[in-house]
Design an enzyme around this catalytic site. Sequence first.
Site, short mmCIF file in Angstrom:
data_model
loop_
_atom_site.label_atom_id
_atom_site.label_comp_id
_atom_site.label_asym_id
_atom_site.label_seq_id
_atom_site.Cartn_x
_atom_site.Cartn_y
_atom_site.Cartn_z
N GLU A 32 -44.52 -17.08 5.62
CA GLU A 32 -43.78 -15.97 6.25
C GLU A 32 -44.44 -14.66 5.83
OE1 GLU A 32 -41.10 -15.36 8.51
OE2 GLU A 32 -41.91 -13.38 8.07
N THR A 39 -36.21 -12.69 13.29
CA THR A 39 -35.53 -11.69 14.12
C THR A 39 -34.03 -11.84 13.98
OG1 THR A 39 -37.35 -11.67 15.69
CG2 THR A 39 -35.23 -10.88 16.50
N GLY A 179 -30.27 -4.01 31.72
CA GLY A 179 -28.87 -4.42 31.55
C GLY A 179 -28.76 -5.91 31.34
N ILE A 182 -29.42 -7.83 25.56
CA ILE A 182 -29.45 -6.81 24.51
C ILE A 182 -28.89 -5.49 25.03
CG2 ILE A 182 -30.94 -5.49 22.95
CD1 ILE A 182 -32.78 -7.83 22.71
N ASP A 320 -38.66 -18.65 19.95
CA ASP A 320 -38.99 -17.58 20.90
C ASP A 320 -40.44 -17.62 21.36
OD1 ASP A 320 -36.45 -16.55 20.71
OD2 ASP A 320 -37.09 -14.52 20.15
N ALA A 330 -31.40 -18.17 18.94
CA ALA A 330 -31.56 -18.68 17.57
C ALA A 330 -31.12 -20.13 17.46
CB ALA A 330 -30.75 -17.80 16.61
N HIS A 454 -0.84 -24.17 20.22
CA HIS A 454 -0.17 -22.96 20.74
C HIS A 454 0.36 -22.16 19.55
CE1 HIS A 454 2.25 -20.44 23.33
NE2 HIS A 454 3.27 -20.63 22.50
#
Length: 475
Positions: A32, A39, A179, A182, A320, A330, A454
């Site tokens: 990493e 992200t 739109g 995100i 991604d 994710a 309920h």
Amino acid sequence: MAARLVILGGGPGGYVAAIRAAGLGAAVTLVERARLGGTCLNRGCIPSKIMKTAAEHLEAVRNAGSFGLVVEGEARLDPAALQERKERILESQRRGIAGLLKKNKVRLVQGEARIEEGRVLVVRSPEGEETLSWDRLIIATGSRPLQISAFPFDGRRILSSDDALSLKEIPRSLVIVGGGVIGCEFACIFSSFGTAVTVVEALARPLPLPSVDEDSSKILLREMKKRKIRFIARRVVARVEEADGGLAVQLGPSPFVPDAGKAPADSVLTAEKLLVCVGRVPNTKGLGLAALGVETDGKGWIRVNDRMESSAAGVYAIGDVLGPERVMLAHVASHEGIVAAQNALGGSEVMDYGAVPGAIFTTPEVAGVGLTEKQASEDGWEVRSDTFLFRNIGKSQVIGEIAGQVKIVSERGTGRVLGVHMIGPRVTDLITEGVLAVQTECSVSDIARSIHPHPTLSEVMQEAAYKALDRGIHG
Ligand code: NAD
């Protein structure tokens, strides 16, 4: 000797794959270059939900009067305190991931990896260089925000979603380009914080994704209007200039829709800042994929088969970095990571995208799984769809959140659940019942005869299922 598996990228795809592979007995190294969590944890799901939670609490305090409460003094956001809370949570989550890796004996190497020929890769960090050999490789390097070249991100006035999560001051006005998921999430958050928000979307509706039910978009648009969010569809931002201490944002017709619609009277908007959320690009440049012959498409997204294996034998890719043709979420990355890890170590699993839930944290929230009415009809199913409104159940009235509905899309005759689409309070949690229904191919009568507690919001599912059996009770 245990198989040597190297994973590039410590996001929700990579670190989950690492833990699964370690559980299967591999010698696992995770590389990493930045912070663990990718992200999702550092610049996406978690920080944006921390902002949304603050927005919800702020509204709850402002609306306290309608619940019979008296709150004296003005409730307002303290951006610095919000950032502090965010950092605290992210740090504890990152420590949690590091702890899990350690417990599972995954070796973590911090640095930037470059793939070389001959099943080796070199990891560079300020401390020096390390060469790693591997038998199997999983690429989980993710994506980053796409910028528009005519007005690139500057972190000051022209913001990416990464920038929007770290603002030290809340802008008085904001134009959001895009739109989609995100853009709509941020529109709702910033409007709760008191920002005047305008969204400019090239297509015809908010959340114009094939997986989002058109009714959900309509209801979201109505609710956005009530919150004074201006939504301009079928337009793009053509030009941006600095003007009077802010920005002049010139709109133009959208090249993505045949009908450009009615142009808004004002084609130049003014705003303090511009937030650009028009999709993402892959983190594949400079990785050295060519050394292995890993095939990518024209935009750099990695191509894989349904076992998550790339065109190079023994090299898998997840998350991604596969691009929007798969699903950039994710929870999908984590699932792909498990499939890839198992296949890399001798398994033969196929990744199934048939029951992937979408969870969009707008106000109200939007969620869905399986086919929309439109998709099911196009696929040749004999479809019926039944909706039930949140306003008709007691719990919705109790919590004061009555906007929205649930829609069950089922096969006419058999009642098999093909899709569930929701907009309303807490639907990102409620959708899990729909996931189980679609995944197990159960029928509307299975849902109807499952007693729902309920008073809870979950009753909407049972009520919609009653309707699908032509025996509605409360609506
Ligand atoms: P997106 O694809 O959801 O939305 C981008 C939007 O921008 C689209 O509606 C598109 O029509 C519009 N657009 C493109 N070019 C434009 C232009 N020039 N002018 C105006 N509009 C334009 O992408 P995103 O919102 O950037 O999100 C990126 C990824 O992150 C997505 O894959 C999304 O699924 C993921 N994500 C998911 C969640 C969630 O599930 N809750 C949250 C955040 C991000």
